[in-house]
Design an enzyme around this catalytic site. Structure first.
Site, PDB file in Angstrom:
ATOM      1  N   ASP A  17     -19.587 -15.667 -24.593  1.00 16.77           N
ATOM      2  CA  ASP A  17     -20.016 -14.422 -25.240  1.00 16.77           C
ATOM      3  C   ASP A  17     -19.431 -13.183 -24.548  1.00 16.77           C
ATOM      4  O   ASP A  17     -19.462 -13.081 -23.320  1.00 16.77           O
ATOM      5  CB  ASP A  17     -21.540 -14.320 -25.195  1.00 16.77           C
ATOM      6  CG  ASP A  17     -22.230 -15.460 -25.942  1.00 16.77           C
ATOM      7  OD1 ASP A  17     -21.509 -16.324 -26.476  1.00 16.77           O
ATOM      8  OD2 ASP A  17     -23.467 -15.477 -25.981  1.00 16.77           O
ATOM      9  N   HIS A  26     -20.161  -9.906 -26.282  1.00 13.36           N
ATOM     10  CA  HIS A  26     -21.282  -9.017 -26.628  1.00 13.36           C
ATOM     11  C   HIS A  26     -20.981  -7.545 -26.355  1.00 13.36           C
ATOM     12  O   HIS A  26     -21.756  -6.854 -25.690  1.00 13.36           O
ATOM     13  CB  HIS A  26     -22.542  -9.437 -25.873  1.00 13.36           C
ATOM     14  CG  HIS A  26     -23.352 -10.479 -26.586  1.00 13.36           C
ATOM     15  ND1 HIS A  26     -23.674 -10.395 -27.924  1.00 13.36           N
ATOM     16  CD2 HIS A  26     -23.898 -11.643 -26.146  1.00 13.36           C
ATOM     17  CE1 HIS A  26     -24.382 -11.442 -28.276  1.00 13.36           C
ATOM     18  NE2 HIS A  26     -24.527 -12.236 -27.215  1.00 13.36           N
ATOM     19  N   ASP A  34     -19.864 -14.420 -30.611  1.00 16.20           N
ATOM     20  CA  ASP A  34     -20.737 -13.346 -30.120  1.00 16.20           C
ATOM     21  C   ASP A  34     -19.923 -12.234 -29.474  1.00 16.20           C
ATOM     22  O   ASP A  34     -20.002 -11.969 -28.271  1.00 16.20           O
ATOM     23  CB  ASP A  34     -21.777 -13.898 -29.142  1.00 16.20           C
ATOM     24  CG  ASP A  34     -22.995 -14.459 -29.870  1.00 16.20           C
ATOM     25  OD1 ASP A  34     -22.896 -14.647 -31.099  1.00 16.20           O
ATOM     26  OD2 ASP A  34     -24.022 -14.703 -29.221  1.00 16.20           O
ATOM     27  N   ASN A  77     -23.444 -16.665 -33.562  1.00 18.13           N
ATOM     28  CA  ASN A  77     -24.580 -16.275 -34.396  1.00 18.13           C
ATOM     29  C   ASN A  77     -24.714 -14.756 -34.540  1.00 18.13           C
ATOM     30  O   ASN A  77     -25.464 -14.280 -35.400  1.00 18.13           O
ATOM     31  CB  ASN A  77     -25.882 -16.860 -33.834  1.00 18.13           C
ATOM     32  CG  ASN A  77     -26.259 -16.277 -32.492  1.00 18.13           C
ATOM     33  OD1 ASN A  77     -25.515 -16.381 -31.527  1.00 18.13           O
ATOM     34  ND2 ASN A  77     -27.425 -15.645 -32.406  1.00 18.13           N
ATOM     35  N   HIS A  78     -23.998 -13.972 -33.721  1.00 19.55           N
ATOM     36  CA  HIS A  78     -24.022 -12.518 -33.901  1.00 19.55           C
ATOM     37  C   HIS A  78     -22.926 -12.043 -34.853  1.00 19.55           C
ATOM     38  O   HIS A  78     -22.862 -10.842 -35.146  1.00 19.55           O
ATOM     39  CB  HIS A  78     -23.904 -11.802 -32.550  1.00 19.55           C
ATOM     40  CG  HIS A  78     -25.212 -11.719 -31.829  1.00 19.55           C
ATOM     41  ND1 HIS A  78     -26.001 -10.585 -31.836  1.00 19.55           N
ATOM     42  CD2 HIS A  78     -25.889 -12.645 -31.114  1.00 19.55           C
ATOM     43  CE1 HIS A  78     -27.098 -10.808 -31.134  1.00 19.55           C
ATOM     44  NE2 HIS A  78     -27.058 -12.061 -30.682  1.00 19.55           N
ATOM     45  N   HIS A 120     -20.054 -22.429 -30.492  1.00 16.67           N
ATOM     46  CA  HIS A 120     -20.895 -21.348 -29.980  1.00 16.67           C
ATOM     47  C   HIS A 120     -22.275 -21.862 -29.588  1.00 16.67           C
ATOM     48  O   HIS A 120     -22.745 -21.621 -28.481  1.00 16.67           O
ATOM     49  CB  HIS A 120     -21.059 -20.234 -31.004  1.00 16.67           C
ATOM     50  CG  HIS A 120     -21.980 -19.153 -30.514  1.00 16.67           C
ATOM     51  ND1 HIS A 120     -21.608 -18.259 -29.540  1.00 16.67           N
ATOM     52  CD2 HIS A 120     -23.272 -18.856 -30.816  1.00 16.67           C
ATOM     53  CE1 HIS A 120     -22.617 -17.454 -29.265  1.00 16.67           C
ATOM     54  NE2 HIS A 120     -23.641 -17.797 -30.031  1.00 16.67           N
ATOM     55  N   HIS A 163     -23.681 -19.098 -26.083  1.00 16.41           N
ATOM     56  CA  HIS A 163     -24.993 -18.872 -26.716  1.00 16.41           C
ATOM     57  C   HIS A 163     -26.129 -18.551 -25.745  1.00 16.41           C
ATOM     58  O   HIS A 163     -27.126 -17.966 -26.159  1.00 16.41           O
ATOM     59  CB  HIS A 163     -25.349 -20.100 -27.556  1.00 16.41           C
ATOM     60  CG  HIS A 163     -26.369 -19.860 -28.625  1.00 16.41           C
ATOM     61  ND1 HIS A 163     -26.436 -18.685 -29.360  1.00 16.41           N
ATOM     62  CD2 HIS A 163     -27.354 -20.670 -29.116  1.00 16.41           C
ATOM     63  CE1 HIS A 163     -27.407 -18.782 -30.238  1.00 16.41           C
ATOM     64  NE2 HIS A 163     -27.987 -19.964 -30.118  1.00 16.41           N
TER      65      HIS A 163
END
Length: 747
Positions: free
Chosen positions: A523, A525, A555, A587-588, A640, A735
């Site tokens: 990730d 982010h 992500d 999932n983002h 992920h 994740h």
């Protein structure tokens, strides 16, 4: 008296609160209570509008479950669609904004209110719909409501145009003209959303093309060799044929590719001499020259010698493009032309077009791929093609550029091989050895080192963003800020990058097959500083010059402040080196999750409400086509979230390749993808709970993921079975945050 009606659609949402069994009503302009409803433009996506209406009404994210009712309202010769959607129940723990114009009523309370005060409800439809649900009516799945609409070309800023934009703009196809062609395409193909050869013949005959040539034009339009055409392929093919399209610059190169396919009768990406002779014959016909067979033979042989070919040789696409581009072979400007404009100027009627009855609404992704499908052979990587084993038959060739690298890792003195001719660095024999290589065959390398290309412009801008600016001893711009940059210009560049990279990603498998060496990163982010650290540590000289591939596990946005910059960087690198930079979906990379976090707000804050919304939508359209998982060396499964359960095709990874693309709503359209994006390994704490441990044992190692409220937990036994079933050795996932940056699980 003439009355004009505004053409629009309407969406409504039925929202149920599971804590007390009540439904939400709102006061519609003080006229009466009804379920939330909103009028939307005819061009707006119905599902997106309903999702937005539900979320904005409650002040929290709420996804759609299905469709309850589709109503057609006819006024004169115009129609309005009214679609009523059912949302998923409002969770008991949801934080709902309390508003004065909100009223939560049960079905019995609605009936009582309507009986005691008939004017309290705007209409009885909510009661009728809820009655149907109580009697067992099952909502229609959202997947049944597709969204087939045209992709527009040539309408963006001229400094940020793709080759396709350039071609359509050169053909002078306005938005209205493209709309007209789209509806003509729909009318011919309905109820399908693609065009087969028999339909194409009729379509082209209406535009003045003789039936005996329809097969050649179909082959030229069929860029991906699928034996059926998307709307985008038809639009671009017509633009290439338009009488006003100039035979120079980028449009000329694209036109030459169409011309080449037109005469390539066996579709093998090479012109045989007999096929080349047909081209020469048509050029002579266009010039009103003698069509005597002997004269044609002589002219074709003479022109073949320009290519360095004889009557026994084939003509590769690269040689054809280079020779035409150098103006050594003339006359192609008259080929592949419409007798008149393909756009019927009279087809416009008050800005509206009639939608053919029964037209399918299923959306197709763009199928245009300007280099790969035209037989252009990219230079081989010393590592071989990812996912394929290297063989002794690989043909190696000289790199296209020489590059000097500074100690900082920055490039200097980038020079193309052919520009070194006449210098001490290049001998005549070297030039002779490479003389058959076309510059177009090196297009990936040319784009990588072309500082004016869209991805390099974006990366240059991001270098400016990364560094502080100091003038007269004072800092005028902090590091990791844009300062006085024109953010609208940045947004336009990013929109072009999104559109171009979407084409590349949409053609990749949903399950990538890669080879080592591959760096795998988790990730990001929105943490651009971390991304810069990775760059300086792993690909300091850029991915092109680094002997490895790079795989990101999703992500990319939310949480951090620089999701836009992270996405811009990764997509730009993907465009520059698509065979070495790989991006999986996390999932983002979902609109519903971003609405709960901050990425959409970040886009609006940086670019303004209007263009910011366009940027957010364009980025998410790229997320919709991202691969879901990858396998390295056929042994290491990369994802992920988690592994697929046996409930999905027995838990075999090849099922991942059957996940739809594009995938806008994984929760509704692909339970397998949703599970992969969200699942987690079970924790030691859960394993110590005897009841949960027994539940795991009874369900092949999978239980509901109570921490996230969706998808699954999976046990070490489930993981071992998954690895054995698919002949794998390891799983690499993201994740979950790890305090030291990574965690190794030993089972």
């Amino acid at each position: 008296m003439e009355i004009k009606y505004t053409l629009s659609n309407r969406v409504s949402v039925l929202i149920y609160r599971e804590s007390d069994g009540r439904y939400l009503l709102v006061n519609n302009d003080d006229k009466g209570w009804w379920i939330p409803s909103k009028e939307i433009p005819i061009s707006a996506c119905l599902k997106t509008a309903a999702q937005t209406l539900a979320s904005e009404t409650l002040g929290t994210n709420l996804s759609l479950q299905g469709m309850l009712q589709i109503e057609v309202v006819s006024v004169g010769d115009q129609q309005q669609l009214h679609v009523v959607f059912l949302t998923n129940p409002v969770p008991k723990i949801a934080q709902i904004e309390k508003k004065n114009n909100h009223l939560w009523l049960s079905l019995d309370e609605m009936k009582l209110s309507a009986k005691e005060d008939p004017s309290s409800l705007l209409g009885l439809e909510p009661i009728e719909i809820i009655n149907k649900l109580d009697k067992g009516y099952v909502p229609t799945p959202l997947a049944a409501l597709g969204d087939f609409r045209p992709e527009y070309f040539g309408l963006v800023d001229s400094t940020h145009m793709s080759p396709q934009d350039e071609l359509v703009k050169a053909a002078r196809f306005s938005k209205e003209a493209q709309d007209a062609l789209f509806w003509e395409f729909c009318e011919q193909c309905s109820p399908s959303t693609s065009m087969i050869y028999t339909v194409f013949k009729s379509f082209m005959q209406n535009k003045g093309i003789p039936l005996e040539n329809a097969g050649k034009y179909f082959r030229a339009f069929d860029i991906n060799k699928t034996k059926r055409l998307s709307y985008t392929e038809v639009l671009l093919g017509l633009a290439a044929m338009e009488p006003c399209t100039p035979h120079g610059g980028i449009p000329a190169e694209l036109r030459c590719r169409y011309i080449f396919r037109y005469y390539d009768t066996d579709n093998d990406d090479n012109l045989q001499f007999s096929e080349f002779r047909e081209m020469v014959k048509d050029i002579r016909k266009g010039k009103d020259l003698n069509l005597d067979e002997d004269e044609i033979d002589k002219d074709a042989a003479t022109n073949a010698s320009i290519f360095g070919r004889t009557t026994n040789d084939n003509f590769p696409l690269g040689d054809f493009l280079q020779t035409v581009g150098q103006l050594k072979f003339r006359g192609t400007s008259s080929l592949f032309r419409m007798p008149h404009s393909s756009v019927n100027k009279k087809s416009k009627t008050n800005g509206t077009f009639k939608l053919p009855t029964g037209s399918s609404a299923k959306k197709r992704r763009s199928d245009f791929e300007p280099t790969k499908t035209d037989g252009v052979n990219m230079p081989s990587s010393p590592l071989g093609t990812p996912g394929l084993k290297s063989t002794n038959e690989n043909q190696y060739e000289l790199a296209t550029h020489t590059v000097k690298v500074k100690r900082t890792g920055a490039f200097s003195d980038v020079m193309a091989l052919w520009d070194l001719q006449g210098t001490a660095a290049m001998t005549t024999s070297t030039i002779d050895a490479e003389k058959e290589k076309s510059r177009f065959q090196r297009i990936q390398s040319m784009d990588t080192f072309n500082q004016k290309s869209h991805p390099n412009e974006m990366l240059t801008g991001l270098k400016y963003f990364e560094r502080p600016v100091k003038q007269n001893g004072e800092f005028t711009k902090d590091a990791f800020s844009w300062g006085a940059v024109d953010m609208h210009a940045l947004a336009r560049c990013l929109l072009v990058v999104c559109r171009e990279v979407k084409i590349i990603l949409s053609e990749e498998s949903r399950l990538l097959k890669l080879q080592s060496p591959t760096y795998i990163l988790g990730d990001i982010h929105g943490n651009y500083r971390d991304l810069v650290c990775f760059e300086k540590s792993l690909w300091r000289m850029g991915p092109m010059l680094t002997p490895a591939s790079f795989l990101f596990l999703g992500d990319y946005v939310d949480r951090g402040d620089h999701g836009v910059e992270v996405v811009a960087y990764l997509l730009a690198q993907k465009l520059l080196v698509p065979s070495k930079f790989y991006l999986l979906r996390g999932n983002h990379e979902l609109r519903s999750v971003q609405n709960m976090f901050q990425f959409k707000h970040e886009c609006l804050a940086k670019f303004g409400d209007s263009i910011g919304d366009d940027v957010w939508d364009a980025i998410n359209s790229v997320f919709d086509v991202m691969p879901i998982a990858a396998v390295v060396d056929n042994k290491i499964f990369c994802v992920h979230g988690g592994i697929p359960s046996p409930a999905h095709d027995g838990g075999y990874i090849e099922a991942i390749n059957r996940i739809p693309c594009p995938l806008r709503d994984p929760e509704d359209d692909s339970p397998l993808a949703w599970e992969i994006l969200w699942s987690d390994p079970v924790s030691n704490e859960i394993m110590q709970n005897k009841a949960r441990a027994k539940e795991l044992e009874e369900n092949q190692g999978f239980i509901p993921n109570t921490r996230r409220g969706t998808a699954n937990f999976f046990s070490s036994d489930a993981l071992t079975a998954f690895l054995e079933r698919n002949h794998l050795s390891h799983v690499v996932r993201a994740h979950e945050v790890q305090q030291v940056g990574f965690q190794v699980g030993m089972f």
